[in-house]
Design a protein around this motif. Structure first.
Motif, short mmCIF file in Angstrom:
data_model
loop_
_atom_site.label_atom_id
_atom_site.label_comp_id
_atom_site.label_asym_id
_atom_site.label_seq_id
_atom_site.Cartn_x
_atom_site.Cartn_y
_atom_site.Cartn_z
N LEU A 108 -52.97 69.07 28.01
CA LEU A 108 -53.60 69.66 27.04
C LEU A 108 -52.88 70.89 26.53
O LEU A 108 -52.68 71.05 25.50
N ALA A 109 -52.16 71.56 27.45
CA ALA A 109 -51.30 72.80 27.05
C ALA A 109 -49.93 73.02 28.09
O ALA A 109 -49.97 72.07 29.22
N ARG A 110 -49.35 74.00 28.09
CA ARG A 110 -48.26 73.94 28.88
C ARG A 110 -48.85 74.98 30.18
O ARG A 110 -47.89 75.18 31.24
N SER A 111 -49.98 75.62 30.10
CA SER A 111 -50.34 76.36 31.23
C SER A 111 -51.95 76.59 31.05
O SER A 111 -52.38 76.21 29.86
N GLU A 114 -52.33 79.14 28.34
CA GLU A 114 -52.24 78.60 26.85
C GLU A 114 -53.55 78.02 26.49
O GLU A 114 -54.11 77.83 25.35
N ALA A 115 -54.05 77.11 27.53
CA ALA A 115 -55.26 76.29 27.24
C ALA A 115 -56.45 77.17 26.86
O ALA A 115 -57.30 76.82 26.04
N ASP A 116 -56.48 78.39 27.80
CA ASP A 116 -57.38 79.39 27.30
C ASP A 116 -57.51 79.90 25.84
O ASP A 116 -58.62 80.04 25.15
N GLY A 338 -59.34 68.95 30.75
CA GLY A 338 -57.95 69.16 30.58
C GLY A 338 -57.28 70.42 31.28
O GLY A 338 -56.22 70.40 31.74
N ARG A 339 -58.13 71.60 30.95
CA ARG A 339 -57.75 72.74 31.69
C ARG A 339 -57.58 72.68 32.91
O ARG A 339 -56.70 73.12 33.98
N ARG A 340 -58.69 71.89 33.64
CA ARG A 340 -58.91 71.86 34.98
C ARG A 340 -57.55 71.07 35.89
O ARG A 340 -56.84 71.58 36.92
#
Length: 366
Positions: A108-111, A114-116, A338-340
């Motif tokens: 989803l993101a690089r961290s 960033e996802a937040d 995705g964040r998890r």
């Protein structure tokens, strides 16, 4: 998330979709969407002219060299974000401004940070976020989960998973220069732990529930700036299962072979994903692969679904997302999922850094 998400579609017309990025995985998503009933792909964007040409040959009416232009010019319901990871946040932000739901390629993101930011932007814009964690859709992985939940082998004290493929360098001799971003930790977020481990973390939690990262190690088989091998020790508090996960981008992979192995060691026997492969999988997949080779010689577009059911899982994941959007429901695999997976990857990297620091201190201390 704003209530707008749940009342934005009231008619029965086709879901209009734009594809942001039509490289390798972007073409899989594009061909998936083109094959779906009640989905209309109206535009695609890619910085490379050859990719835009390929999308047009596939039947896309309009193409753009900038995904921002597509989002600003087209009236669409959803966007498939198949761009490199370093562009995901910007694409989601622009989609949120346009009120366009997004289906984002993993990671989803690089961290998690960033996802937040991405999920906060999506919340402000009232848009839905889906993530392409396709292992959940593979028939073999679903078979493992079903057998486990049915209690076929009883309690499972130990499980193991391996996911291997070749790096962006590909099988030698290289015909073209590989893209630079997969080996750039700032652009990709990480190496094989991000590229392959993300999928595995999501799948393992889908089977065993919340996991704890107990230890991890990374390695380099190739002289590249990111790890091309990683091994992670995990534990499921709910089931008291210990799990080893290994992922690496150092082994060549050619369809129909997909180098993914999952094995559960229960007290009354074992469950493995190869027990649930489709009947005559290798024979039919090999035949389809040869047909695709012949199509390349005749100038025809290859069938991306034929060589392996793994690619069909991408179709099913996207179809579920589109069905949820059409029904004004939350995507089955959303931004929180995705964040998890990113959170578990970061925990593994933290273990690696801790071990490296302790080793360095032991070497300098008398």
């Amino acid at each position: 998330m704003r209530a707008r998400l749940f009342d934005r579609r009231s008619d029965s017309s086709a879901l209009t979709v734009g594809v942001l990025g039509v490289g390798n995985i972007g073409m899989v998503h594009l061909q998936s969407a083109l094959a779906m009933p009640d989905v209309s792909v109206v535009a695609a964007a890619d910085a490379l002219s050859e990719n835009r040409d390929r999308a047009e040959r596939a039947g896309v009416p309009r193409t753009y060299d900038d995904y921002v232009d597509l989002l600003e010019s087209e009236t669409i319901d959803a966007a498939i974000v198949a761009l490199p990871p370093f562009l995901h946040a910007d694409a989601v932000s622009h989609a949120a401004d346009a009120g366009v739901d997004v289906f984002v390629e993993k990671p989803l993101a690089r961290s998690t940070e960033e996802a937040d930011e991405m999920l906060a932007a999506a919340d402000r814009g009232g848009i839905a976020v889906g993530v392409d964690h396709t292992l959940r859709y593979q028939t073999d992985m679903r078979g493992v989960r079903r057998a486990y939940e049915e209690g076929r082998v009883g309690h499972v004290p130990y499980a193991s998973m391996t996911r291997l493929n070749d790096s962006p360098l590909g099988r030698p001799p290289a015909e073209d220069d590989p893209p630079a971003w997969p080996h750039d930790p700032d652009a990709a977020g990480g190496g094989s732990l991000f590229e392959l481990g993300i999928h595995c973390f999501d799948l393992l939690e889908w089977i065993f529930g919340d996991l704890e990262v107990r230890d991890a190690a990374t390695g380099h088989s190739l002289d590249v700036p990111v790890e091309d091998a990683a091994t992670v020790l995990l534990r499921s508090p709910a089931t008291e299962t210990m799990i080893t996960l290994h992922c690496g981008s150092y082994q060549w992979e050619e369809l129909p072979e997909v180098n993914t192995r999952l094995r559960l060691e229960g007290i009354t026997g074992s469950i493995s994903n190869d027990q649930f492969l489709p009947e005559n999988f290798y024979a039919s997949a090999a035949r389809a692969a040869l047909e695709n080779v012949a199509k390349r010689f005749t100038g025809e577009e290859p069938d991306v679904f034929a060589p392996t059911f793994y690619l069909e899982a991408h179709y099913d994941a996207l179809a579920d997302f589109c069905d949820a959007i059409r029904a004004n429901e939350r995507p089955p695999i959303g931004g929180a999922d995705g964040r998890r997976a990113l959170e578990l990857a970061e925990a593994a990297y933290d273990c690696v850094r801790t071990d490296e620091t302790e080793t360095e201190l032991s070497e300098v201390m008398p």
